[in-house]
Design a protein around this motif. Structure first.
Motif, mmCIF file in Angstrom:
data_model
loop_
_atom_site.group_PDB
_atom_site.id
_atom_site.type_symbol
_atom_site.label_atom_id
_atom_site.label_comp_id
_atom_site.label_asym_id
_atom_site.label_seq_id
_atom_site.Cartn_x
_atom_site.Cartn_y
_atom_site.Cartn_z
ATOM 1 N N UNK A 167 -6.639 9.720 1.493
ATOM 2 C CA UNK A 167 -6.918 9.138 2.809
ATOM 3 C C UNK A 167 -6.491 7.671 2.831
ATOM 4 N N UNK A 168 -6.638 7.074 4.017
ATOM 5 C CA UNK A 168 -6.291 5.646 4.140
ATOM 6 C C UNK A 168 -7.218 4.772 3.295
ATOM 7 N N UNK A 197 4.291 8.826 3.576
ATOM 8 C CA UNK A 197 4.804 9.958 2.794
ATOM 9 C C UNK A 197 4.152 10.009 1.417
ATOM 10 N N UNK A 198 3.917 8.845 0.808
ATOM 11 C CA UNK A 198 3.264 8.810 -0.507
ATOM 12 C C UNK A 198 1.813 9.264 -0.401
ATOM 13 N N UNK A 199 1.126 8.885 0.686
ATOM 14 C CA UNK A 199 -0.265 9.331 0.859
ATOM 15 C C UNK A 199 -0.334 10.847 1.024
ATOM 16 N N UNK A 200 0.616 11.401 1.747
ATOM 17 C CA UNK A 200 0.633 12.857 1.928
ATOM 18 C C UNK A 200 0.934 13.570 0.613
ATOM 19 N N UNK A 201 1.857 13.006 -0.173
ATOM 20 C CA UNK A 201 2.201 13.627 -1.461
ATOM 21 C C UNK A 201 1.023 13.569 -2.423
ATOM 22 N N UNK A 202 0.254 12.476 -2.366
ATOM 23 C CA UNK A 202 -0.915 12.336 -3.251
ATOM 24 C C UNK A 202 -2.169 12.969 -2.653
ATOM 25 N N UNK A 203 -2.084 13.330 -1.362
ATOM 26 C CA UNK A 203 -3.205 13.938 -0.654
ATOM 27 C C UNK A 203 -4.431 13.011 -0.691
ATOM 28 N N UNK A 205 0.851 -1.190 0.000
ATOM 29 C CA UNK A 205 0.000 0.000 0.000
ATOM 30 C C UNK A 205 0.885 1.238 0.000
ATOM 31 N N UNK A 206 0.377 2.376 -0.453
ATOM 32 C CA UNK A 206 1.189 3.602 -0.410
ATOM 33 C C UNK A 206 1.644 3.903 1.018
ATOM 34 N N UNK A 207 2.879 4.322 1.166
ATOM 35 C CA UNK A 207 3.409 4.675 2.482
ATOM 36 C C UNK A 207 2.799 5.999 2.950
ATOM 37 N N UNK A 213 -6.109 2.252 0.016
ATOM 38 C CA UNK A 213 -6.369 0.828 -0.215
ATOM 39 C C UNK A 213 -6.732 0.557 -1.670
ATOM 40 N N UNK A 214 -7.290 1.585 -2.326
ATOM 41 C CA UNK A 214 -7.636 1.425 -3.737
ATOM 42 C C UNK A 214 -6.419 1.551 -4.642
ATOM 43 N N UNK A 215 -5.300 1.899 -4.073
ATOM 44 C CA UNK A 215 -4.059 2.040 -4.848
ATOM 45 C C UNK A 215 -3.067 0.932 -4.499
ATOM 46 N N UNK A 216 -3.601 -0.240 -4.141
ATOM 47 C CA UNK A 216 -2.733 -1.377 -3.821
ATOM 48 C C UNK A 216 -1.917 -1.760 -5.040
ATOM 49 N N UNK A 217 -0.650 -2.089 -4.795
ATOM 50 C CA UNK A 217 0.258 -2.437 -5.892
ATOM 51 C C UNK A 217 0.747 -3.879 -5.744
ATOM 52 N N UNK A 218 0.842 -4.557 -6.865
ATOM 53 C CA UNK A 218 1.462 -5.883 -6.911
ATOM 54 C C UNK A 218 2.937 -5.708 -7.205
#
Length: 435
Positions: free
Chosen positions: A407-408, A399-405, A395-397, A412-417
Protein backbone atom coordinates in the motif's frame (compact mmCIF):
# COMPACT_ATOMS: atom_id res chain seq x y z
CA UNK A 1 4.69 99.21 -36.47
CA UNK A 2 1.83 100.55 -34.36
CA UNK A 3 2.01 103.84 -32.50
CA UNK A 4 0.21 105.85 -29.80
CA UNK A 5 0.65 109.30 -28.15
CA UNK A 6 0.93 110.45 -24.55
CA UNK A 7 1.54 113.80 -22.92
CA UNK A 8 4.84 114.57 -21.15
CA UNK A 9 5.01 117.44 -18.66
CA UNK A 10 7.97 119.11 -17.06
CA UNK A 11 8.10 119.27 -13.26
CA UNK A 12 7.15 122.54 -11.71
CA UNK A 13 6.02 124.00 -14.99
CA UNK A 14 2.28 123.60 -15.27
CA UNK A 15 1.92 126.65 -17.52
CA UNK A 16 4.06 125.36 -20.37
CA UNK A 17 2.46 123.56 -23.22
CA UNK A 18 2.53 119.77 -22.86
CA UNK A 19 5.03 117.83 -24.94
CA UNK A 20 3.90 114.70 -26.69
CA UNK A 21 5.98 111.50 -26.81
CA UNK A 22 5.35 108.98 -29.50
CA UNK A 23 5.35 105.36 -28.25
CA UNK A 24 6.19 102.74 -30.83
CA UNK A 25 5.95 98.95 -30.23
CA UNK A 26 8.53 97.04 -32.23
CA UNK A 27 6.85 93.86 -33.49
CA UNK A 28 9.70 92.73 -35.69
CA UNK A 29 10.99 89.20 -34.99
CA UNK A 30 14.65 88.48 -34.38
CA UNK A 31 16.49 85.24 -33.71
CA UNK A 32 19.27 86.98 -31.80
CA UNK A 33 19.53 87.53 -28.04
CA UNK A 34 17.30 90.11 -26.43
CA UNK A 35 18.36 92.65 -23.79
CA UNK A 36 17.94 91.63 -20.13
CA UNK A 37 17.65 93.31 -16.76
CA UNK A 38 20.04 92.17 -14.03
CA UNK A 39 20.02 92.87 -10.32
CA UNK A 40 22.93 92.20 -7.95
CA UNK A 41 21.62 91.77 -4.36
CA UNK A 42 25.00 91.36 -2.67
CA UNK A 43 28.13 92.07 -4.74
CA UNK A 44 28.32 94.59 -7.59
CA UNK A 45 30.44 93.48 -10.54
CA UNK A 46 33.16 95.69 -12.05
CA UNK A 47 31.80 98.20 -14.56
CA UNK A 48 33.94 96.77 -17.36
CA UNK A 49 32.94 93.14 -16.76
CA UNK A 50 31.31 91.52 -19.79
CA UNK A 51 28.49 89.01 -19.34
CA UNK A 52 27.63 86.16 -21.73
CA UNK A 53 24.08 84.99 -22.23
CA UNK A 54 23.30 81.27 -22.65
CA UNK A 55 20.05 79.69 -23.78
CA UNK A 56 18.86 76.25 -22.65
CA UNK A 57 16.53 73.91 -24.57
CA UNK A 58 12.93 73.93 -23.36
CA UNK A 59 11.69 70.33 -23.05
CA UNK A 60 8.09 71.44 -22.62
CA UNK A 61 8.21 73.69 -25.74
CA UNK A 62 10.77 72.31 -28.21
CA UNK A 63 9.67 74.79 -30.90
CA UNK A 64 9.94 77.89 -28.67
CA UNK A 65 11.84 80.87 -30.00
CA UNK A 66 15.19 81.93 -28.54
CA UNK A 67 13.66 84.70 -26.44
CA UNK A 68 11.10 82.32 -24.91
CA UNK A 69 13.65 79.68 -23.86
CA UNK A 70 15.21 79.49 -20.35
CA UNK A 71 18.46 81.40 -20.22
CA UNK A 72 21.11 82.66 -17.84
CA UNK A 73 24.00 85.11 -17.88
CA UNK A 74 27.51 84.37 -16.68
CA UNK A 75 30.78 86.22 -16.08
CA UNK A 76 33.82 85.76 -13.90
CA UNK A 77 36.80 87.65 -12.53
CA UNK A 78 39.97 86.32 -10.94
CA UNK A 79 38.23 86.04 -7.57
CA UNK A 80 34.46 85.91 -8.12
CA UNK A 81 32.07 84.12 -10.48
CA UNK A 82 28.68 85.62 -11.34
CA UNK A 83 25.79 83.50 -12.60
CA UNK A 84 22.03 83.97 -12.79
CA UNK A 85 18.77 82.43 -13.83
CA UNK A 86 15.78 84.01 -15.54
CA UNK A 87 13.60 85.03 -12.60
CA UNK A 88 10.60 85.76 -14.83
CA UNK A 89 10.66 82.41 -16.64
CA UNK A 90 7.36 80.70 -15.85
CA UNK A 91 6.44 83.13 -13.06
CA UNK A 92 3.25 84.33 -14.76
CA UNK A 93 1.85 80.82 -14.39
CA UNK A 94 2.37 81.06 -10.63
CA UNK A 95 0.49 84.33 -10.07
CA UNK A 96 3.32 86.84 -10.64
CA UNK A 97 2.04 89.57 -13.00
CA UNK A 98 4.79 92.17 -12.50
CA UNK A 99 6.99 92.39 -15.59
CA UNK A 100 9.57 94.79 -16.93
CA UNK A 101 10.01 96.45 -20.31
CA UNK A 102 13.14 98.29 -21.49
CA UNK A 103 12.53 100.99 -24.09
CA UNK A 104 14.73 103.30 -26.22
CA UNK A 105 13.88 107.01 -26.25
CA UNK A 106 14.89 109.17 -29.21
CA UNK A 107 15.16 112.84 -28.10
CA UNK A 108 15.24 114.18 -31.63
CA UNK A 109 12.05 112.50 -32.79
CA UNK A 110 10.58 112.26 -29.29
CA UNK A 111 9.84 108.60 -29.87
CA UNK A 112 9.90 105.79 -27.24
CA UNK A 113 10.41 102.38 -28.84
CA UNK A 114 9.33 99.38 -26.75
CA UNK A 115 9.81 95.68 -27.54
CA UNK A 116 6.74 93.55 -28.07
CA UNK A 117 7.81 91.11 -25.33
CA UNK A 118 8.73 91.93 -21.71
CA UNK A 119 12.39 92.19 -20.79
CA UNK A 120 13.53 89.24 -18.61
CA UNK A 121 14.79 89.95 -15.10
CA UNK A 122 17.90 88.13 -13.88
CA UNK A 123 18.90 87.91 -10.22
CA UNK A 124 22.66 87.40 -10.17
CA UNK A 125 24.36 85.32 -7.47
CA UNK A 126 28.09 85.22 -6.83
CA UNK A 127 30.53 82.54 -5.72
CA UNK A 128 34.13 82.89 -4.58
CA UNK A 129 36.37 81.04 -7.04
CA UNK A 130 38.79 79.82 -4.33
CA UNK A 131 35.91 78.16 -2.40
CA UNK A 132 34.25 76.56 -5.40
CA UNK A 133 36.11 73.23 -5.19
CA UNK A 134 35.88 72.90 -1.41
CA UNK A 135 34.02 69.93 0.07
CA UNK A 136 30.52 71.16 0.94
CA UNK A 137 30.60 69.05 4.10
CA UNK A 138 33.74 70.86 5.26
CA UNK A 139 32.19 74.24 4.48
CA UNK A 140 29.01 73.32 6.32
CA UNK A 141 31.01 71.98 9.26
CA UNK A 142 33.00 75.21 9.48
CA UNK A 143 29.82 77.30 9.47
CA UNK A 144 28.25 75.11 12.14
CA UNK A 145 31.38 75.41 14.28
CA UNK A 146 31.28 79.20 14.07
CA UNK A 147 27.59 79.25 14.95
CA UNK A 148 28.17 76.93 17.92
CA UNK A 149 31.07 79.05 19.17
CA UNK A 150 28.92 82.17 19.02
CA UNK A 151 26.09 80.38 20.81
CA UNK A 152 28.44 79.17 23.57
CA UNK A 153 29.86 82.68 24.00
CA UNK A 154 26.35 84.03 24.53
CA UNK A 155 25.60 81.19 26.96
CA UNK A 156 28.75 81.90 28.99
CA UNK A 157 27.88 85.61 29.15
CA UNK A 158 24.15 85.55 29.81
CA UNK A 159 23.20 81.90 30.46
CA UNK A 160 22.05 80.29 33.66
CA UNK A 161 24.29 78.10 35.82
CA UNK A 162 22.71 75.00 34.32
CA UNK A 163 23.30 76.25 30.77
CA UNK A 164 26.94 77.13 31.55
CA UNK A 165 27.49 73.71 33.11
CA UNK A 166 26.07 72.03 29.99
CA UNK A 167 28.39 74.11 27.76
CA UNK A 168 31.48 73.09 29.78
CA UNK A 169 30.43 69.41 29.74
CA UNK A 170 30.02 69.54 25.98
CA UNK A 171 33.47 71.11 25.59
CA UNK A 172 35.02 68.33 27.71
CA UNK A 173 33.33 65.60 25.65
CA UNK A 174 34.26 67.14 22.30
CA UNK A 175 36.62 64.99 20.20
CA UNK A 176 39.43 66.67 18.32
CA UNK A 177 39.18 65.04 14.90
CA UNK A 178 42.37 66.70 13.63
CA UNK A 179 44.45 64.85 16.25
CA UNK A 180 43.17 61.52 14.87
CA UNK A 181 44.20 62.06 11.26
CA UNK A 182 47.62 60.46 11.80
CA UNK A 183 46.07 57.60 13.75
CA UNK A 184 43.64 56.75 10.93
CA UNK A 185 46.38 55.76 8.50
CA UNK A 186 48.11 53.74 11.23
CA UNK A 187 44.87 51.89 12.02
CA UNK A 188 44.24 51.21 8.34
CA UNK A 189 47.73 49.77 7.91
CA UNK A 190 47.26 47.61 11.01
CA UNK A 191 43.93 46.28 9.71
CA UNK A 192 45.41 45.49 6.30
CA UNK A 193 48.33 43.68 7.91
CA UNK A 194 46.03 41.69 10.21
CA UNK A 195 43.61 40.71 7.44
CA UNK A 196 46.23 39.85 4.83
CA UNK A 197 46.42 36.29 6.14
CA UNK A 198 42.64 35.78 6.06
CA UNK A 199 41.44 33.32 3.38
CA UNK A 200 39.59 34.49 0.29
CA UNK A 201 35.94 33.58 -0.24
CA UNK A 202 36.90 30.63 -2.46
CA UNK A 203 39.46 29.43 0.09
CA UNK A 204 36.93 29.76 2.91
CA UNK A 205 34.44 27.61 0.98
CA UNK A 206 37.13 25.00 0.33
CA UNK A 207 38.07 24.95 4.02
CA UNK A 208 34.41 24.58 5.04
CA UNK A 209 33.97 21.71 2.57
CA UNK A 210 37.08 19.98 3.88
CA UNK A 211 35.80 20.25 7.46
CA UNK A 212 32.49 18.55 6.68
CA UNK A 213 32.21 15.15 8.39
CA UNK A 214 31.87 13.38 5.04
CA UNK A 215 34.35 11.71 2.70
CA UNK A 216 36.22 14.02 0.30
CA UNK A 217 33.74 14.87 -2.45
CA UNK A 218 34.39 15.46 -6.14
CA UNK A 219 32.04 18.29 -7.18
CA UNK A 220 33.05 17.84 -10.84
CA UNK A 221 31.88 14.21 -10.89
CA UNK A 222 30.02 13.05 -13.99
CA UNK A 223 28.66 9.86 -12.40
CA UNK A 224 27.69 8.95 -8.82
CA UNK A 225 30.67 6.59 -8.51
CA UNK A 226 33.02 9.53 -9.16
CA UNK A 227 31.42 11.69 -6.44
CA UNK A 228 32.98 9.69 -3.62
CA UNK A 229 35.94 7.71 -5.00
CA UNK A 230 36.63 4.47 -3.15
CA UNK A 231 40.21 5.55 -2.40
CA UNK A 232 38.89 8.62 -0.53
CA UNK A 233 36.76 6.43 1.77
CA UNK A 234 39.10 3.45 2.31
CA UNK A 235 42.84 4.18 2.10
CA UNK A 236 44.43 1.91 -0.56
CA UNK A 237 46.90 0.39 1.96
CA UNK A 238 44.07 -0.60 4.30
CA UNK A 239 41.96 -1.90 1.43
CA UNK A 240 44.85 -4.04 0.21
CA UNK A 241 45.44 -5.52 3.69
CA UNK A 242 41.90 -6.95 3.90
CA UNK A 243 41.76 -10.73 3.39
CA UNK A 244 38.57 -12.23 1.94
CA UNK A 245 39.75 -15.75 1.04
CA UNK A 246 37.91 -17.30 4.02
CA UNK A 247 34.66 -15.67 2.97
CA UNK A 248 34.97 -16.77 -0.65
CA UNK A 249 35.97 -20.34 0.28
CA UNK A 250 33.22 -20.82 2.88
CA UNK A 251 30.71 -23.55 2.08
CA UNK A 252 27.62 -21.87 3.58
CA UNK A 253 26.10 -18.54 4.45
CA UNK A 254 26.43 -19.27 8.17
CA UNK A 255 30.16 -19.92 7.79
CA UNK A 256 30.67 -16.75 5.74
CA UNK A 257 28.94 -14.63 8.39
CA UNK A 258 31.39 -15.89 11.03
CA UNK A 259 34.23 -14.09 9.22
CA UNK A 260 32.45 -10.75 9.45
CA UNK A 261 33.05 -8.76 12.69
CA UNK A 262 29.43 -7.52 12.54
CA UNK A 263 26.96 -10.01 11.06
CA UNK A 264 23.62 -9.51 12.84
CA UNK A 265 22.11 -6.85 10.61
CA UNK A 266 19.54 -7.67 7.95
CA UNK A 267 21.21 -5.34 5.47
CA UNK A 268 24.65 -7.05 5.81
CA UNK A 269 23.19 -10.55 5.59
CA UNK A 270 21.08 -9.73 2.53
CA UNK A 271 23.98 -7.94 0.80
CA UNK A 272 26.40 -10.82 1.47
CA UNK A 273 23.94 -13.28 -0.06
CA UNK A 274 23.46 -11.16 -3.20
CA UNK A 275 27.22 -10.71 -3.69
CA UNK A 276 28.37 -14.33 -3.33
CA UNK A 277 25.49 -15.96 -5.21
CA UNK A 278 27.22 -15.07 -8.46
CA UNK A 279 29.53 -17.70 -9.96
CA UNK A 280 32.35 -15.14 -9.91
CA UNK A 281 31.77 -12.72 -7.01
CA UNK A 282 33.43 -9.33 -7.35
CA UNK A 283 36.28 -9.25 -4.85
CA UNK A 284 36.04 -5.45 -4.56
CA UNK A 285 32.44 -5.66 -3.36
CA UNK A 286 33.32 -8.40 -0.86
CA UNK A 287 36.12 -6.22 0.56
CA UNK A 288 33.80 -3.22 0.78
CA UNK A 289 31.21 -5.28 2.68
CA UNK A 290 33.94 -6.56 5.03
CA UNK A 291 35.11 -2.98 5.68
CA UNK A 292 31.50 -1.90 6.38
CA UNK A 293 31.25 -4.73 8.90
CA UNK A 294 34.52 -3.59 10.54
CA UNK A 295 33.32 0.04 10.71
CA UNK A 296 30.03 -1.11 12.20
CA UNK A 297 31.73 -3.21 14.87
CA UNK A 298 34.30 -0.48 15.59
CA UNK A 299 31.48 2.00 16.22
CA UNK A 300 29.92 -0.27 18.85
CA UNK A 301 33.16 -1.19 20.60
CA UNK A 302 34.92 2.19 20.60
CA UNK A 303 32.25 3.66 22.89
CA UNK A 304 33.23 1.16 25.61
CA UNK A 305 36.89 0.48 24.80
CA UNK A 306 39.38 3.36 24.81
CA UNK A 307 42.62 1.41 24.48
CA UNK A 308 43.99 0.40 21.08
CA UNK A 309 45.57 -2.87 22.27
CA UNK A 310 42.32 -4.07 23.87
CA UNK A 311 40.42 -3.11 20.71
CA UNK A 312 42.90 -5.17 18.66
CA UNK A 313 42.19 -8.21 20.86
CA UNK A 314 38.43 -7.86 20.39
CA UNK A 315 38.80 -7.45 16.62
CA UNK A 316 41.35 -10.22 16.27
CA UNK A 317 40.64 -10.94 12.62
CA UNK A 318 41.09 -7.30 11.54
CA UNK A 319 44.56 -6.18 10.36
CA UNK A 320 46.31 -3.84 12.79
CA UNK A 321 46.83 -1.36 9.94
CA UNK A 322 43.05 -1.02 9.53
CA UNK A 323 42.42 -0.54 13.27
CA UNK A 324 45.19 2.06 13.50
CA UNK A 325 43.61 3.96 10.57
CA UNK A 326 40.13 3.85 12.12
CA UNK A 327 41.43 5.19 15.43
CA UNK A 328 43.30 8.04 13.73
CA UNK A 329 40.36 9.09 11.53
CA UNK A 330 37.29 8.53 13.72
CA UNK A 331 38.43 9.18 17.30
CA UNK A 332 39.88 11.98 19.40
CA UNK A 333 42.29 11.88 22.32
CA UNK A 334 40.71 11.77 25.76
CA UNK A 335 41.49 14.60 28.13
CA UNK A 336 43.89 13.62 30.88
CA UNK A 337 44.40 10.16 29.42
CA UNK A 338 46.39 8.38 26.73
CA UNK A 339 43.28 6.68 25.37
CA UNK A 340 40.82 7.73 22.67
CA UNK A 341 37.08 8.23 22.37
CA UNK A 342 34.44 8.54 19.65
CA UNK A 343 33.02 12.03 20.10
CA UNK A 344 29.56 12.96 18.70
CA UNK A 345 31.24 14.73 15.76
CA UNK A 346 33.39 11.69 15.01
CA UNK A 347 30.36 9.39 15.26
CA UNK A 348 28.62 11.46 12.59
CA UNK A 349 31.72 11.24 10.42
CA UNK A 350 31.99 7.46 10.86
CA UNK A 351 28.32 6.91 9.95
CA UNK A 352 28.66 9.13 6.87
CA UNK A 353 31.62 7.05 5.66
CA UNK A 354 29.67 3.86 6.36
CA UNK A 355 26.59 5.10 4.44
CA UNK A 356 28.77 6.22 1.52
CA UNK A 357 30.04 2.63 1.22
CA UNK A 358 26.46 1.30 1.52
CA UNK A 359 25.43 3.51 -1.41
CA UNK A 360 28.26 2.08 -3.53
CA UNK A 361 27.17 -1.53 -2.87
CA UNK A 362 23.47 -0.66 -3.45
CA UNK A 363 24.22 0.92 -6.83
CA UNK A 364 23.67 4.36 -5.18
CA UNK A 365 20.09 3.66 -4.13
CA UNK A 366 19.85 2.50 -0.50
CA UNK A 367 16.72 1.65 1.45
CA UNK A 368 16.67 3.75 4.60
CA UNK A 369 14.41 1.82 7.01
CA UNK A 370 16.46 -1.39 6.87
CA UNK A 371 19.67 0.40 7.83
CA UNK A 372 17.87 2.43 10.52
CA UNK A 373 16.53 -0.75 12.14
CA UNK A 374 19.91 -2.51 12.02
CA UNK A 375 21.72 0.49 13.56
CA UNK A 376 18.94 1.10 16.13
CA UNK A 377 18.52 4.64 14.81
CA UNK A 378 15.42 6.60 13.85
CA UNK A 379 14.72 6.88 10.13
CA UNK A 380 14.83 10.69 10.37
CA UNK A 381 18.41 10.57 11.73
CA UNK A 382 19.49 8.29 8.91
CA UNK A 383 17.85 10.65 6.41
CA UNK A 384 19.95 13.53 7.78
CA UNK A 385 23.15 11.54 7.20
CA UNK A 386 22.24 10.76 3.61
CA UNK A 387 21.25 14.40 3.06
CA UNK A 388 24.71 15.50 4.20
CA UNK A 389 26.12 13.20 1.49
CA UNK A 390 24.06 15.04 -1.14
CA UNK A 391 21.35 12.41 -1.62
CA UNK A 392 17.75 12.89 -2.69
CA UNK A 393 14.93 10.56 -1.67
CA UNK A 394 12.55 8.46 -3.75
CA UNK A 395 9.47 6.38 -2.96
CA UNK A 396 8.51 3.23 -4.89
CA UNK A 397 6.66 4.08 -8.10
CA UNK A 398 3.13 2.87 -8.82
CA UNK A 399 4.40 -0.05 -10.89
CA UNK A 400 6.88 -1.02 -8.15
CA UNK A 401 4.13 -0.89 -5.50
CA UNK A 402 1.94 -3.16 -7.61
CA UNK A 403 4.81 -5.60 -8.18
CA UNK A 404 5.55 -5.70 -4.44
CA UNK A 405 1.83 -5.71 -3.59
CA UNK A 406 2.18 -2.97 -0.97
CA UNK A 407 0.00 0.00 0.00
CA UNK A 408 0.95 3.67 -0.05
CA UNK A 409 1.59 3.57 3.70
CA UNK A 410 3.90 0.60 3.30
CA UNK A 411 5.60 2.34 0.38
CA UNK A 412 6.63 5.23 2.68
CA UNK A 413 8.53 2.71 4.78
CA UNK A 414 10.54 1.77 1.70
CA UNK A 415 11.97 5.25 1.09
CA UNK A 416 15.31 5.14 -0.70
CA UNK A 417 18.27 7.49 -0.55
CA UNK A 418 19.50 8.08 -4.09
CA UNK A 419 22.82 9.71 -5.02
CA UNK A 420 22.32 11.76 -8.18
CA UNK A 421 24.50 14.10 -10.18
CA UNK A 422 24.75 17.00 -9.64
CA UNK A 423 24.94 16.64 -5.88
CA UNK A 424 22.49 18.65 -3.80
CA UNK A 425 23.67 19.49 -0.30
CA UNK A 426 21.35 20.94 2.37
CA UNK A 427 21.57 24.71 2.71
CA UNK A 428 22.52 26.14 6.11
CA UNK A 429 19.51 27.23 8.13
CA UNK A 430 19.08 30.96 8.74
CA UNK A 431 17.32 32.29 11.79
CA UNK A 432 14.35 34.51 11.04
CA UNK A 433 14.27 37.94 12.60
CA UNK A 434 11.54 38.51 15.09
CA UNK A 435 8.96 41.04 14.01
Amino acid sequence: MSSSHSKKRKRGDDKEKPEYVKIVVDKSTSSGPAPVLATFPSVDPPSDLKFNQFYLPDRRKPDASVQDRPNFIYAETDKVQFTSSNHDQGQTDKGYFSQYVVGVYNKRTKTLTLPSAPTPLHIVAHEVTALKNLDPIQSRTSAETQRLQAKNALGEAFGTKKAKSAIRAMERDKIDVSSMQGVASHLQNSIEAATSSLPTQEEAVAIADSNRPIPPVNMDAKTPSEAYPLDSIIPPAEFKSLSISNILNASSQEERLTYLPMNRGEWIQTKLTSIVKSSKPRKTNVKILLYISILWSFKLMAFRIHDKSILQERLSGVPYQVIDGLVSRFTESRRGSSGFEVTPHMEIKLLNYLFALCLRLDDFSTQINTLAADLHMSASKVVQHFQSLGCSFDLPTTSERKALNISNTEAKERKKAVLKIPLSFPKPKTRRKRA
